[in-house]
Design a protein around this motif. Structure first.
Motif, PDB file in Angstrom:
ATOM      1  N   LYS A  73      -6.546  -2.491   5.512  1.00 16.66           N
ATOM      2  CA  LYS A  73      -5.889  -1.152   5.197  1.00 16.66           C
ATOM      3  C   LYS A  73      -5.181  -0.727   6.516  1.00 16.66           C
ATOM      4  O   LYS A  73      -3.844  -0.318   6.577  1.00 16.66           O
ATOM      5  N   ALA A  74      -5.888  -1.022   7.783  1.00 17.01           N
ATOM      6  CA  ALA A  74      -5.123  -0.636   8.839  1.00 17.01           C
ATOM      7  C   ALA A  74      -4.139  -1.336   9.165  1.00 17.01           C
ATOM      8  O   ALA A  74      -2.822  -0.818   9.665  1.00 17.01           O
ATOM      9  N   LEU A  75      -3.911  -2.735   8.889  1.00 17.77           N
ATOM     10  CA  LEU A  75      -2.949  -3.527   9.211  1.00 17.77           C
ATOM     11  C   LEU A  75      -1.789  -3.186   8.075  1.00 17.77           C
ATOM     12  O   LEU A  75      -0.685  -3.173   8.515  1.00 17.77           O
ATOM     13  N   LEU A  76      -2.250  -2.816   6.855  1.00 15.61           N
ATOM     14  CA  LEU A  76      -1.198  -2.474   5.937  1.00 15.61           C
ATOM     15  C   LEU A  76      -0.396  -1.104   6.286  1.00 15.61           C
ATOM     16  O   LEU A  76       0.798  -1.063   6.274  1.00 15.61           O
ATOM     17  N   VAL A  77      -1.082  -0.325   6.764  1.00 15.95           N
ATOM     18  CA  VAL A  77      -0.452   0.973   7.212  1.00 15.95           C
ATOM     19  C   VAL A  77       0.515   0.627   8.337  1.00 15.95           C
ATOM     20  O   VAL A  77       1.682   1.270   8.247  1.00 15.95           O
ATOM     21  N   ALA A  78      -0.144   0.149   9.313  1.00 18.82           N
ATOM     22  CA  ALA A  78       0.911  -0.433  10.531  1.00 18.82           C
ATOM     23  C   ALA A  78       1.955  -1.049  10.433  1.00 18.82           C
ATOM     24  O   ALA A  78       2.990  -0.813  10.787  1.00 18.82           O
ATOM     25  N   ASP A 130       4.211   7.382   1.248  1.00 17.31           N
ATOM     26  CA  ASP A 130       3.222   8.104   0.307  1.00 17.31           C
ATOM     27  C   ASP A 130       2.219   7.239  -0.362  1.00 17.31           C
ATOM     28  O   ASP A 130       0.996   7.064  -0.749  1.00 17.31           O
ATOM     29  N   THR A 131       3.102   6.134  -1.134  1.00 14.98           N
ATOM     30  CA  THR A 131       2.343   5.095  -1.857  1.00 14.98           C
ATOM     31  C   THR A 131       1.166   4.379  -1.072  1.00 14.98           C
ATOM     32  O   THR A 131       0.072   4.071  -1.690  1.00 14.98           O
ATOM     33  N   VAL A 132       1.509   3.911   0.020  1.00 16.06           N
ATOM     34  CA  VAL A 132       0.489   3.241   0.918  1.00 16.06           C
ATOM     35  C   VAL A 132      -0.625   3.894   1.285  1.00 16.06           C
ATOM     36  O   VAL A 132      -1.684   3.789   1.603  1.00 16.06           O
ATOM     37  N   ALA A 133       0.013   5.045   1.662  1.00 12.65           N
ATOM     38  CA  ALA A 133      -1.163   6.242   2.088  1.00 12.65           C
ATOM     39  C   ALA A 133      -2.089   6.585   1.108  1.00 12.65           C
ATOM     40  O   ALA A 133      -3.213   6.631   1.431  1.00 12.65           O
ATOM     41  N   ALA A 134      -1.746   6.744   0.095  1.00 13.75           N
ATOM     42  CA  ALA A 134      -2.815   6.830  -1.224  1.00 13.75           C
ATOM     43  C   ALA A 134      -3.417   5.585  -1.447  1.00 13.75           C
ATOM     44  O   ALA A 134      -4.660   5.750  -1.745  1.00 13.75           O
ATOM     45  N   LEU A 135      -2.956   4.484  -1.342  1.00 12.84           N
ATOM     46  CA  LEU A 135      -3.397   3.128  -1.662  1.00 12.84           C
ATOM     47  C   LEU A 135      -4.750   2.897  -0.317  1.00 12.84           C
ATOM     48  O   LEU A 135      -5.530   2.374  -0.587  1.00 12.84           O
ATOM     49  N   THR A 136      -4.308   3.406   0.904  1.00 14.35           N
ATOM     50  CA  THR A 136      -5.364   2.918   1.739  1.00 14.35           C
ATOM     51  C   THR A 136      -6.161   4.131   2.122  1.00 14.35           C
ATOM     52  O   THR A 136      -6.988   4.062   3.166  1.00 14.35           O
ATOM     53  N   ALA A 137      -6.037   5.312   1.255  1.00 13.71           N
ATOM     54  CA  ALA A 137      -7.007   6.551   1.920  1.00 13.71           C
ATOM     55  C   ALA A 137      -8.528   6.301   1.731  1.00 13.71           C
ATOM     56  O   ALA A 137      -8.971   5.587   0.794  1.00 13.71           O
ATOM     57  N   HIS A 170      19.015   9.067  -1.198  1.00 13.54           N
ATOM     58  CA  HIS A 170      18.188   8.135  -2.119  1.00 13.54           C
ATOM     59  C   HIS A 170      17.199   7.293  -1.358  1.00 13.54           C
ATOM     60  O   HIS A 170      16.191   6.967  -1.433  1.00 13.54           O
ATOM     61  N   VAL A 171      17.977   6.635  -0.403  1.00 11.60           N
ATOM     62  CA  VAL A 171      17.054   5.718   0.784  1.00 11.60           C
ATOM     63  C   VAL A 171      16.130   6.290   1.314  1.00 11.60           C
ATOM     64  O   VAL A 171      14.945   5.889   1.598  1.00 11.60           O
ATOM     65  N   GLU A 172      16.369   7.717   2.089  1.00  8.70           N
ATOM     66  CA  GLU A 172      15.335   8.381   2.528  1.00  8.70           C
ATOM     67  C   GLU A 172      14.315   9.086   1.526  1.00  8.70           C
ATOM     68  O   GLU A 172      12.875   8.813   1.892  1.00  8.70           O
ATOM     69  N   ALA A 173      14.545   9.220   0.447  1.00  6.80           N
ATOM     70  CA  ALA A 173      13.470   9.604  -0.588  1.00  6.80           C
ATOM     71  C   ALA A 173      12.681   8.355  -0.978  1.00  6.80           C
ATOM     72  O   ALA A 173      11.531   8.771  -1.045  1.00  6.80           O
ATOM     73  N   THR A 174      13.332   7.310  -0.965  1.00  9.15           N
ATOM     74  CA  THR A 174      12.730   6.015  -1.280  1.00  9.15           C
ATOM     75  C   THR A 174      11.820   5.630  -0.331  1.00  9.15           C
ATOM     76  O   THR A 174      10.458   5.417  -0.499  1.00  9.15           O
ATOM     77  N   ALA A 175      12.017   5.749   0.956  1.00 13.80           N
ATOM     78  CA  ALA A 175      11.157   5.413   2.138  1.00 13.80           C
ATOM     79  C   ALA A 175      10.027   6.443   2.110  1.00 13.80           C
ATOM     80  O   ALA A 175       9.036   6.135   2.371  1.00 13.80           O
ATOM     81  N   THR A 176      10.171   7.589   1.691  1.00 11.20           N
ATOM     82  CA  THR A 176       9.118   8.758   1.566  1.00 11.20           C
ATOM     83  C   THR A 176       7.992   8.323   0.527  1.00 11.20           C
ATOM     84  O   THR A 176       6.829   8.386   0.887  1.00 11.20           O
ATOM     85  N   THR A 177       8.724   7.674  -0.390  1.00  9.64           N
ATOM     86  CA  THR A 177       8.103   7.296  -1.501  1.00  9.64           C
ATOM     87  C   THR A 177       6.926   6.095  -1.132  1.00  9.64           C
ATOM     88  O   THR A 177       5.735   6.133  -1.459  1.00  9.64           O
TER      89      THR A 177
END
Length: 334
Positions: free
Chosen positions: A281-286, A327-334, A317-324
């Motif tokens: 998880k830590a590696l995935l986030v970093a 957020d997706t990785v944060a939810a997966l590793t929470a 759109h690129v900025e919105a995708t980066a945010t998505t």
């Protein structure tokens, strides 16, 4: 003399291979399981490779991402050779049919000039992005550990060749059947300012020794590139009367949806591992955070040029995708 024909069922002495019985119990195994599970070489390595004496020739230490059981990950598509080839043959036929239709109706030459320029300047050079992604995928297939992972990477490498060929074919069709635009695309890939960030990211990926990090960095780039060219600009093309762009983009978008199935499943397997999950998880986030910063900086000039050409809100759109993605990785590793 009379003969009596009867059906006699002979029970096999075993329903599948011993190592599959030990893992799944005594039941018939699927073709995918027979061709994937328990195949990774793990022993009888007599010599370490001269080019990397710190590792065995097949070594899970080639990545910081670990699975206690490499086969806790399985391809949700259940691809082995036969279904993979059948699926990709259908995809190739669909792309060929679309290109034949575009050519027969001369639709590419009837596109708005701005969209023709976008395809020539930004889309066709992506054949070199796909070629680079093919090399990265080959590296993952070589140095990954666990057949269920490495075969997915190998199939992805073949897919990237097909994607590059599809982009090349649209370039040839766009130029009236000649390869001149492909030559220009190579020059643009190595010289045009809007593309240099993406090229640099791809070339730096060639130097990444950790196949797990390479997979994440390529996936982050893909999410931004495919989201922009074959998602956002696909919608914008329809609104702008450039339906030919959309007809082609649909195939690339479909492939990326299929590709993400196994990548997402691998991420879930990493974070769910009972022993290595916390470290993964830590590696995935970093790794994702670092990759996002590099990818946003690389694609921003490309998106800005797309906005200059067609004014489709590509940068936003690129900025919105980066945010998505974050957020997706944060939810997966929470």
């Amino acid at each position: 003399m009379q003969y009596e024909l009867r059906t006699q069922v002979i029970e096999p002495p075993r329903k599948t291979f011993t190592h599959l019985v030990e893992r799944y119990g005594d039941r018939p195994a699927s073709r995918y399981e027979e061709g994937s599970i328990g195949i990774q070489p793990k022993e009888n390595f007599h010599y370490r490779p001269l080019w990397d004496p710190a590792h065995d020739i097949y070594d899970e230490a080639f990545s910081a991402f670990r699975l206690t059981d490499p086969y806790s990950f399985t391809d949700p598509r259940q691809y082995y050779y036969a279904p993979y080839v059948t699926s990709r043959a259908a995809m190739a036929d669909a792309v060929a049919s679309t290109l034949d239709y575009l050519d027969k109706r001369d639709l590419l030459s009837r596109m708005p000039d701005a969209w023709s320029a976008l395809m020539g300047e930004l889309l066709v050079p992506l054949r070199h992005y796909e070629s680079g992604a093919q090399m990265v995928s080959c590296d993952i297939a070589r140095f990954g550990f666990g057949t269920t992972i490495t075969q997915c990477a190998a199939y992805a490498a073949f897919d990237r060749i097909g994607n590059a060929q599809a982009v090349s074919r649209i370039g040839i069709a766009l130029d009236g059947g000649t390869a001149a635009l492909l030559g220009e695309a190579k020059t643009r890939w190595v010289e045009d300012a809007p593309l240099q960030g993406l090229r640099r990211c791809m070339e730096e990926l060639f130097l990444e020794k950790d196949w797990g990090k390479a997979l994440i960095r390529l996936d982050v780039l893909d999410r931004l590139v495919y989201g922009l060219f074959f998602g956002h600009l696909d919608d914008a093309a329809i609104d702008a009367g450039a339906g030919s762009y959309s007809l082609f983009a649909q195939h690339q978008a479909s492939w990326f949806t299929d590709q993400r199935k196994w990548v997402d499943a691998l991420y879930k397997a990493w974070v769910a591992d009972p022993e290595t999950g916390a470290a993964n998880k830590a590696l995935l986030v970093a790794t994702t955070t670092e990759a996002l910063a590099a990818a946003r900086a690389a694609i921003a000039p490309l998106a800005a040029r797309a906005d200059e050409l067609v004014g489709a809100g590509a940068a936003a759109h690129v900025e919105a995708t980066a945010t998505t993605v974050r957020d997706t990785v944060a939810a997966l590793t929470a």
